[in-house]
Design a protein around this motif. Structure first.
Motif, short mmCIF file in Angstrom:
data_model
loop_
_atom_site.label_atom_id
_atom_site.label_comp_id
_atom_site.label_asym_id
_atom_site.label_seq_id
_atom_site.Cartn_x
_atom_site.Cartn_y
_atom_site.Cartn_z
N ASP A 16 0.37 -1.57 0.09
CA ASP A 16 -0.44 0.27 -0.19
C ASP A 16 0.62 0.98 -0.33
O ASP A 16 0.10 2.51 0.25
CB ASP A 16 -0.68 0.41 1.74
N CYS A 17 2.06 0.99 -0.48
CA CYS A 17 3.08 2.39 -0.11
C CYS A 17 3.57 2.39 -2.45
O CYS A 17 3.53 1.51 -2.65
CB CYS A 17 4.66 2.33 0.20
N THR A 18 3.30 3.48 -2.21
CA THR A 18 4.08 3.82 -3.88
C THR A 18 5.53 4.49 -3.83
O THR A 18 6.09 4.62 -3.15
CB THR A 18 3.27 5.29 -4.87
N THR A 19 6.16 4.69 -4.89
CA THR A 19 7.36 4.89 -4.84
C THR A 19 7.58 6.23 -6.20
O THR A 19 6.62 6.07 -7.24
CB THR A 19 8.35 3.87 -5.85
N GLU A 20 7.91 6.89 -6.21
CA GLU A 20 7.91 8.25 -5.91
C GLU A 20 9.75 8.88 -6.10
O GLU A 20 10.89 7.92 -5.85
CB GLU A 20 7.65 9.84 -6.10
N LEU A 21 10.18 9.50 -7.47
CA LEU A 21 11.29 9.89 -8.00
C LEU A 21 12.04 11.21 -6.44
O LEU A 21 10.51 11.98 -6.66
CB LEU A 21 11.86 10.78 -9.23
N ASN A 22 12.90 11.41 -5.58
CA ASN A 22 12.68 12.37 -5.41
C ASN A 22 13.30 13.66 -5.45
O ASN A 22 14.19 13.80 -7.17
CB ASN A 22 13.52 12.26 -3.65
N HIS A 23 14.03 14.88 -5.07
CA HIS A 23 14.56 15.59 -5.77
C HIS A 23 15.67 15.85 -6.73
O HIS A 23 16.24 16.71 -7.46
CB HIS A 23 14.42 17.23 -4.66
N ASN A 24 16.44 15.49 -5.70
CA ASN A 24 17.77 14.74 -5.79
C ASN A 24 18.08 14.17 -7.57
O ASN A 24 18.61 14.59 -8.39
CB ASN A 24 18.86 13.88 -4.99
#
Length: 620
Positions: A296-304
């Motif tokens: 129930d968690c997703t993955t995203e790119l962070n600022h870096n």
């Protein structure tokens, strides 16, 4: 690099195998020598390469052929010992020992060999004239060492070379017959050069060379040392140095020189820093670092990660038109072993009038890959050298794992930036047109899309309360009897029906009642093809009444058959807002003031985003 090294000593009886081992351990020649020395382990902290080393002796008198074959198969490197004053023991190297080892090792992974001429204290001449032709004939022979167990000559060197043959083998890098680097080595070093060429001008300038040096060897080059390196290349290669920087030819020449001068550990240090294993393939641990993703968690790119990807785009957008032409895209992916993006990507993200992926479309595709297949994203970032260029521990440091969606619902707020909308509808309802309209394509432009390059995804940015968010649309195949977990898992459901087809709404109603009526996932009904005359839907109640009964917003009219270049985008802002705020009451969803607040500034922010990128380009 290997975690330990296993060295096996073989050879004819009485050539001094056991004496060599005992002289190394005791640092003196043994007066009494047993038939065979017990296996010894040299701790990592006393070896030059800081790797534990196991040394194994062989005795024909105490061991069977089967035991010998087992030891050969376990060895990382084999020292064939001969006596420099015994011609028969030298002849046995080629007539017996090399064929025996060849027959008992895997043909695809030859074990390196070291020829060891012992008892050099008993003769005044060298055996090298006899040994050199043997070395030229057998590429698996790394080197030859003449030594003496009695006066301890070259004993430490012998085992250092054996260690080096395993940890920094010449075989994968260099072909002695051609006196040149092997194709796989050239390919790996070429990728390393391109990753290190930060401005993509085809040369490594002083700044890039210093960054490379610091990355691989933890120390910068002094200005004079840098100039000395370039002078060596200039003297040997006319086009090795261009505009006072190192060209690819010059870079490859330097590594060839290192290997020819016996400094192949330098090349191996570079290769391993950039993720390569002993077979010159990118290591799986490098490409796929551990990343824990709870359910129930997703993955995203962070600022870096976004900053890094922006720099990669900037590096390859040669004409500064904020889009990547097919040639520029090919150049960007030249460091990959394959082309990762097919023609369907151009129908998944935003493109310019030429059909080229724009800056925003490029970031959108990376966002989609991270969300749908984070392992593939890690792999792709590895090919681009993210951990090296961004100076991070691994690609995993560029990924944000969002918190559990249930916590977002409890707190009635979310920190996520990517929201998934699954689009349902019967065949011909207008789902594909709805996806393409999100990318700014009206019906006229959609008709030019090659059906073979069709995409079931579309992703772009929307602005909710002035915040940039990604909306990921996924067209679900209309199979009412079977919906997968992926079809059900989303932040919002979009049910599309053809307002001009009296039988189109029924499918949406059935899908909702069967799968989503009791779920907490917000749903929106869309009456597509609103440019055509609306007809009564052949269902028990009207779409408006259906939505009222099930506490959904009223059906939203939509068409992509517009005279304007881009269809109206308001509906996508509404979808994103409902995905962000699934707890919002039905009364709020009906309020025009709520939608106005949510979408205010969207156009301003969209224009501002592109303008800001152009300003940053000019500054760089």
């Amino acid at each position: 690099m290997r975690k330990d090294v296993r060295i096996l000593l073989v050879g004819e009886p009485k050539v001094g195998k056991t004496s060599l081992i005992m002289s190394l351990v005791s640092e003196e020649f043994p007066e009494v020598v047993p038939y065979r020395a017990e296996e010894i382990t040299i701790p990592a902290d006393v070896t030059p390469e800081r790797v534990p080393t196991h040394i194994v002796d062989y005795s024909e008198a105490e061991q069977t052929d089967e035991q010998l074959f087992q030891e050969i198969s376990k060895a990382n490197v084999i020292c064939i010992v001969y006596s420099v004053n015994n011609k028969k023991s030298i002849e046995k190297v080629t007539s017996h020992w090399i064929p025996l080892i060849t027959d008992n090792t895997d043909k695809d992974s030859r074990v390196p060999l070291i020829l060891v001429g012992n008892k050099s204290d008993l003769v005044e001449h060298s055996s090298m004239e006899t040994i050199l032709p043997i070395m030229n004939q057998h590429s698996e022979i790394e080197t030859c060492v003449e030594c003496s167990a009695k006066n301890l000559k070259n004993i430490s060197e012998l085992f250092y070379y054996a260690q080096k043959a395993v940890l920094h083998p010449t075989g994968p890098l260099y072909s002695p017959e051609r006196k040149d680097m092997k194709p796989l080595c050239v390919k790996a070093l070429t990728r390393i050069f391109k990753v290190s060429d930060l401005d993509n001008d085809g040369i490594l300038n002083d700044h890039e060379l210093n960054f490379f040096q610091r990355t691989c060897f933890n120390t910068p080059l002094e200005p004079q040392a840098l100039e000395d390196v370039k002078n060596v290349v200039r003297k040997n290669l006319s086009d090795g140095v261009c505009d006072n920087g190192l060209s690819l030819k010059g870079f490859l020449f330097l590594h060839t020189l290192f290997i020819q001068r016996g400094r192949h550990e330098t090349t191996w240090t570079v290769l391993r820093r950039f993720g390569y294993d002993d077979d010159l393939e990118l290591n799986q641990d490098y490409l796929f670092p551990p990343l824990k993703i709870p359910s129930d968690c997703t993955t995203e790119l962070n600022h870096n990660a976004y900053l890094f990807l922006q720099s990669v785009f900037d590096k390859h957008d040669r004409d500064r038109d904020c889009a990547l032409s097919p040639e520029e895209l090919k150049d960007l992916f030249d460091v990959f072993p394959y082309m990762p993006w097919g023609p369907d990507v151009n129908n998944t993200v935003g493109t310019n009038d030429n059909g080229w992926i724009t800056y925003q479309g490029y970031l959108s595709q990376w966002t989609l890959t991270t969300y749908l297949d984070v392992q593939r994203c890690l792999e792709y970032l590895g090919y681009l050298g993210y951990s090296i260029i961004a100076e991070q521990e691994s690609q995993a440091s560029g990924i944000t794992v969002t918190r559990d969606k249930k916590i977002d619902l409890q707190k009635k707020q979310t920190q996520r930036s990517v929201f998934r909308c699954n689009v349902f509808g019967d065949i011909g309802s207008g789902k594909s047109g709805f996806l393409q309209a999100f990318l700014g394509r009206n019906l006229t432009r959609q008709k030019t899309i090659n059906e073979e390059h069709r995409s079931f995804y579309a992703i772009s940015t929307t602005y909710v309360y002035g915040q940039e968010k990604y909306l990921l649309l996924h067209e679900v195949f209309p199979d009412f009897d079977y919906l997968s977990d992926a079809d059900m898992s989303c932040d919002i459901v979009c049910l599309v029906y053809d307002a001009s087809n009296p039988y189109s709404f029924e499918y949406c109603a059935k899908v909702f009642k069967q799968y989503f009526m009791d779920s907490k996932t917000p749903c929106m009904m869309v009456a597509a093809k609103s440019d055509l005359p609306e007809v009564k839907q052949m269902y028990g109640c009207s779409p408006l009444e259906f939505c009222r009964r099930h506490k959904m917003p009223p059906p939203q009219t939509f068409t992509c058959n517009t005279a304007a270049a881009a269809p109206n985008q308001d509906i996508y802002t509404k979808l994103t807002t409902m995905a962000m705020y699934p707890h919002v009451s039905q009364a709020d969803l009906k309020s025009s003031t709520f939608w106005l607040r949510a979408s205010v500034g969207a156009t301003v922010f969209a224009v501002l985003g592109l303008t800001l990128y152009r300003v940053l380009l000019r500054q760089r």
